[in-house]
Design a protein around this motif. Structure first.
Motif, PDB file in Angstrom:
ATOM      1  N   ASN A  16       0.871  -1.171   0.000  1.00 62.78           N
ATOM      2  CA  ASN A  16       0.000   0.000   0.000  1.00 62.78           C
ATOM      3  C   ASN A  16       0.911   1.225   0.000  1.00 62.78           C
ATOM      4  OD1 ASN A  16      -2.607  -1.288   0.157  1.00 62.78           O
ATOM      5  ND2 ASN A  16      -2.048  -1.884   2.230  1.00 62.78           N
ATOM      6  N   ILE A  17       0.943   1.901  -1.119  1.00 60.33           N
ATOM      7  CA  ILE A  17       1.901   2.991  -1.330  1.00 60.33           C
ATOM      8  C   ILE A  17       1.172   4.324  -1.284  1.00 60.33           C
ATOM      9  CG2 ILE A  17       3.617   3.944  -2.914  1.00 60.33           C
ATOM     10  CD1 ILE A  17       3.809   1.113  -4.149  1.00 60.33           C
ATOM     11  N   ARG A  18       1.718   5.251  -0.526  1.00 58.19           N
ATOM     12  CA  ARG A  18       1.136   6.599  -0.450  1.00 58.19           C
ATOM     13  C   ARG A  18       2.050   7.575  -1.177  1.00 58.19           C
ATOM     14  NH1 ARG A  18       0.235   8.783   5.368  1.00 58.19           N
ATOM     15  NH2 ARG A  18       2.319   9.659   5.082  1.00 58.19           N
ATOM     16  N   LEU A  19       1.501   8.215  -2.203  1.00 60.69           N
ATOM     17  CA  LEU A  19       2.287   9.157  -2.990  1.00 60.69           C
ATOM     18  C   LEU A  19       2.526  10.455  -2.218  1.00 60.69           C
ATOM     19  CD1 LEU A  19       0.684   8.678  -6.532  1.00 60.69           C
ATOM     20  CD2 LEU A  19       2.618   7.471  -5.500  1.00 60.69           C
ATOM     21  N   LEU A  20       3.303  11.341  -2.819  1.00 64.31           N
ATOM     22  CA  LEU A  20       3.686  12.584  -2.133  1.00 64.31           C
ATOM     23  C   LEU A  20       2.470  13.419  -1.734  1.00 64.31           C
ATOM     24  CD1 LEU A  20       6.729  13.666  -4.328  1.00 64.31           C
ATOM     25  CD2 LEU A  20       6.809  12.767  -2.009  1.00 64.31           C
ATOM     26  N   THR A  70       8.865   3.272   5.742  1.00 61.55           N
ATOM     27  CA  THR A  70       7.814   2.551   6.447  1.00 61.55           C
ATOM     28  C   THR A  70       7.594   3.271   7.770  1.00 61.55           C
ATOM     29  OG1 THR A  70       9.429   1.062   7.462  1.00 61.55           O
ATOM     30  CG2 THR A  70       8.404   0.333   5.406  1.00 61.55           C
ATOM     31  N   LEU A  71       6.371   3.185   8.266  1.00 58.45           N
ATOM     32  CA  LEU A  71       6.040   3.920   9.495  1.00 58.45           C
ATOM     33  C   LEU A  71       6.158   3.057  10.749  1.00 58.45           C
ATOM     34  CD1 LEU A  71       2.983   5.961   8.183  1.00 58.45           C
ATOM     35  CD2 LEU A  71       5.384   6.652   8.347  1.00 58.45           C
ATOM     36  N   MET A  72       5.779   1.790  10.627  1.00 55.11           N
ATOM     37  CA  MET A  72       5.829   0.885  11.789  1.00 55.11           C
ATOM     38  C   MET A  72       6.461  -0.439  11.358  1.00 55.11           C
ATOM     39  SD  MET A  72       2.114   1.608  13.564  1.00 55.11           S
ATOM     40  CE  MET A  72       2.496   0.505  14.920  1.00 55.11           C
ATOM     41  N   PRO A  73       7.738  -0.649  11.693  1.00 59.99           N
ATOM     42  CA  PRO A  73       8.657   0.295  12.342  1.00 59.99           C
ATOM     43  C   PRO A  73       9.113   1.356  11.347  1.00 59.99           C
ATOM     44  CG  PRO A  73       9.843  -1.677  11.739  1.00 59.99           C
ATOM     45  CD  PRO A  73       8.403  -1.942  11.386  1.00 59.99           C
ATOM     46  N   LYS A  74       9.542   2.479  11.855  1.00 60.73           N
ATOM     47  CA  LYS A  74       9.971   3.566  10.975  1.00 60.73           C
ATOM     48  C   LYS A  74      11.341   3.231  10.389  1.00 60.73           C
ATOM     49  CE  LYS A  74      10.306   8.595  10.694  1.00 60.73           C
ATOM     50  NZ  LYS A  74       9.370   8.642   9.563  1.00 60.73           N
ATOM     51  N   ALA A  90      13.849  -6.613   2.341  1.00 64.46           N
ATOM     52  CA  ALA A  90      13.570  -5.333   2.994  1.00 64.46           C
ATOM     53  C   ALA A  90      12.574  -5.486   4.137  1.00 64.46           C
ATOM     54  CB  ALA A  90      13.034  -4.341   1.968  1.00 64.46           C
ATOM     55  N   GLY A  91      12.065  -6.688   4.324  1.00 64.85           N
ATOM     56  CA  GLY A  91      11.120  -6.918   5.412  1.00 64.85           C
ATOM     57  C   GLY A  91       9.698  -6.502   5.089  1.00 64.85           C
ATOM     58  N   LEU A  92       9.377  -6.425   3.786  1.00 64.03           N
ATOM     59  CA  LEU A  92       8.048  -5.974   3.374  1.00 64.03           C
ATOM     60  C   LEU A  92       7.093  -7.137   3.093  1.00 64.03           C
ATOM     61  CD1 LEU A  92       9.210  -3.138   0.947  1.00 64.03           C
ATOM     62  CD2 LEU A  92       8.640  -2.967   3.378  1.00 64.03           C
ATOM     63  N   PHE A  93       7.580  -8.360   3.188  1.00 59.85           N
ATOM     64  CA  PHE A  93       6.759  -9.553   2.943  1.00 59.85           C
ATOM     65  C   PHE A  93       5.923  -9.852   4.181  1.00 59.85           C
ATOM     66  CE2 PHE A  93       6.187 -14.153   3.274  1.00 59.85           C
ATOM     67  CZ  PHE A  93       5.608 -14.452   2.047  1.00 59.85           C
ATOM     68  N   LEU A  98       4.137   1.636   2.332  1.00 59.90           N
ATOM     69  CA  LEU A  98       5.290   2.454   1.981  1.00 59.90           C
ATOM     70  C   LEU A  98       4.840   3.887   1.739  1.00 59.90           C
ATOM     71  CD1 LEU A  98       7.507   0.420  -0.529  1.00 59.90           C
ATOM     72  CD2 LEU A  98       7.958   0.905   1.878  1.00 59.90           C
ATOM     73  N   VAL A  99       5.606   4.823   2.271  1.00 64.89           N
ATOM     74  CA  VAL A  99       5.346   6.242   2.045  1.00 64.89           C
ATOM     75  C   VAL A  99       6.427   6.775   1.117  1.00 64.89           C
ATOM     76  CG1 VAL A  99       5.100   8.506   3.104  1.00 64.89           C
ATOM     77  CG2 VAL A  99       4.296   6.470   4.317  1.00 64.89           C
ATOM     78  N   VAL A 100       6.006   7.435   0.044  1.00 67.26           N
ATOM     79  CA  VAL A 100       6.964   8.033  -0.888  1.00 67.26           C
ATOM     80  C   VAL A 100       7.448   9.353  -0.314  1.00 67.26           C
ATOM     81  CG1 VAL A 100       7.313   8.909  -3.224  1.00 67.26           C
ATOM     82  CG2 VAL A 100       5.807   6.948  -2.839  1.00 67.26           C
ATOM     83  N   VAL A 101       8.772   9.527  -0.288  1.00 64.91           N
ATOM     84  CA  VAL A 101       9.359  10.781   0.199  1.00 64.91           C
ATOM     85  C   VAL A 101      10.334  11.307  -0.840  1.00 64.91           C
ATOM     86  CG1 VAL A 101       9.082  10.249   2.648  1.00 64.91           C
ATOM     87  CG2 VAL A 101      11.128   9.476   1.458  1.00 64.91           C
ATOM     88  N   ARG A 102      10.557  12.601  -0.818  1.00 68.63           N
ATOM     89  CA  ARG A 102      11.464  13.233  -1.768  1.00 68.63           C
ATOM     90  C   ARG A 102      12.904  13.127  -1.287  1.00 68.63           C
ATOM     91  NH1 ARG A 102      10.933  18.486  -1.446  1.00 68.63           N
ATOM     92  NH2 ARG A 102      11.942  18.909  -3.435  1.00 68.63           N
ATOM     93  N   VAL A 103      13.809  13.060  -2.261  1.00 67.48           N
ATOM     94  CA  VAL A 103      15.241  13.092  -1.961  1.00 67.48           C
ATOM     95  C   VAL A 103      15.700  14.545  -2.089  1.00 67.48           C
ATOM     96  CG1 VAL A 103      17.532  12.316  -2.653  1.00 67.48           C
ATOM     97  CG2 VAL A 103      15.574  10.769  -2.840  1.00 67.48           C
ATOM     98  N   ASN A 104      16.306  15.048  -1.062  1.00 72.98           N
ATOM     99  CA  ASN A 104      16.808  16.425  -1.104  1.00 72.98           C
ATOM    100  C   ASN A 104      18.160  16.449  -1.799  1.00 72.98           C
ATOM    101  OD1 ASN A 104      14.625  17.437   0.398  1.00 72.98           O
ATOM    102  ND2 ASN A 104      15.587  16.759   2.294  1.00 72.98           N
ATOM    103  N   LYS A 105      18.180  17.031  -2.997  1.00 74.83           N
ATOM    104  CA  LYS A 105      19.432  17.120  -3.735  1.00 74.83           C
ATOM    105  C   LYS A 105      19.385  18.319  -4.664  1.00 74.83           C
ATOM    106  CE  LYS A 105      20.019  13.768  -6.635  1.00 74.83           C
ATOM    107  NZ  LYS A 105      20.143  12.425  -7.232  1.00 74.83           N
ATOM    108  N   ASP A 106      20.522  18.655  -5.202  1.00 72.81           N
ATOM    109  CA  ASP A 106      20.634  19.814  -6.083  1.00 72.81           C
ATOM    110  C   ASP A 106      19.863  19.543  -7.374  1.00 72.81           C
ATOM    111  OD1 ASP A 106      23.481  21.727  -7.375  1.00 72.81           O
ATOM    112  OD2 ASP A 106      21.330  21.904  -7.708  1.00 72.81           O
TER     113      ASP A 106
END
Length: 209
Positions: A16-20, A70-74, A90-93, A98-106
């Motif tokens: 279950n994926i949550r977009l930005l 992941t939120l639980m566990p984070k 990755a322990g997702l089985f 999953l929460v989608v997050v942005r990568v901070n980069k130039d």
């Protein structure tokens, strides 16, 4: 006694994926699929849904522009790990969020990604559902808006019909009033004629006659 070999059922992972922007997706992958497959799938699906046009949505069309948590566990999965770790490792089985997050980069170092959902699958995506709320939600919104406009149009027609009915009633009242005035005038005229006639009949004859 001969032994028969039985095939092992394919292991699956439901994500279950949550977009930005909070839009949820539900996808079933093979347990041995790499996180890079999930990354590509999310990027392409987000573009299909035009999420890349939203604020911060450019991360979807950038190579290594997104990561997962992941939120639980984070726990955070960095894009460097994506090609090297499977969903099971990755322990997702068998199921995870999953929460989608942005990568901070130039931004100058970012490149646009390419591909289709077919490219993202490569045999590792077993099933992908439309985002749980998105398409249906948008259809419901469109349907609700259509209903609202139809109701407005219906109310407008009802108001116009009531106006026409009111005008008819007013016209009828005026006509009835004019008719009553005419009847009253004729009645008064007849009464006057009758009174004058009666007076004439009661006048005694003059001596000259």
């Amino acid at each position: 006694m001969s032994s028969s070999s039985s095939s092992t059922p394919e292991e699956k992972v439901t994500l279950n994926i949550r977009l930005l922007d909070g839009t949820p997706l539900q996808v079933i992958f093979k347990a041995e699929a790499k996180l890079s497959v999930v990354q590509r799938y999310v990027q392409v699906k987000a573009v299909e849904l035009e999420k890349h046009k939203l604020p911060f949505g450019s991360a979807y069309i950038e190579d290594n522009g997104i990561e997962f948590e992941t939120l639980m566990p984070k726990k955070r999965f960095h894009f460097e790990e994506f090609p090297n770790i499977t969903l099971k490792e990755a322990g997702l089985f068998p199921k995870a969020a999953l929460v989608v997050v942005r990568v901070n980069k130039d931004p100058n170092d970012l490149k646009r990604g390419k591909g289709t959902i077919a490219d993202a699958q490569k045999g590792d995506v077993i099933h992908h559902a439309h985002h749980v709320r998105g398409d249906n939600h948008e259809k419901k919104q469109a349907f609700a808006e259509k209903q609202r406009l139809e109701e407005q149009e219906q109310k407008k027609k009802e108001v116009e019909e009531k106006k026409r009915e009111l005008e008819k009633i007013r016209a009828q009242i005026k006509e009835d009033k004019d008719t009553r005035q005419t009847v009253d005038w004729v009645g008064n005229a007849l009464k006057k004629d009758k009174k004058d006639t009666t007076k004439s009949a009661n006048i005694p004859p003059s001596d000259d006659q």
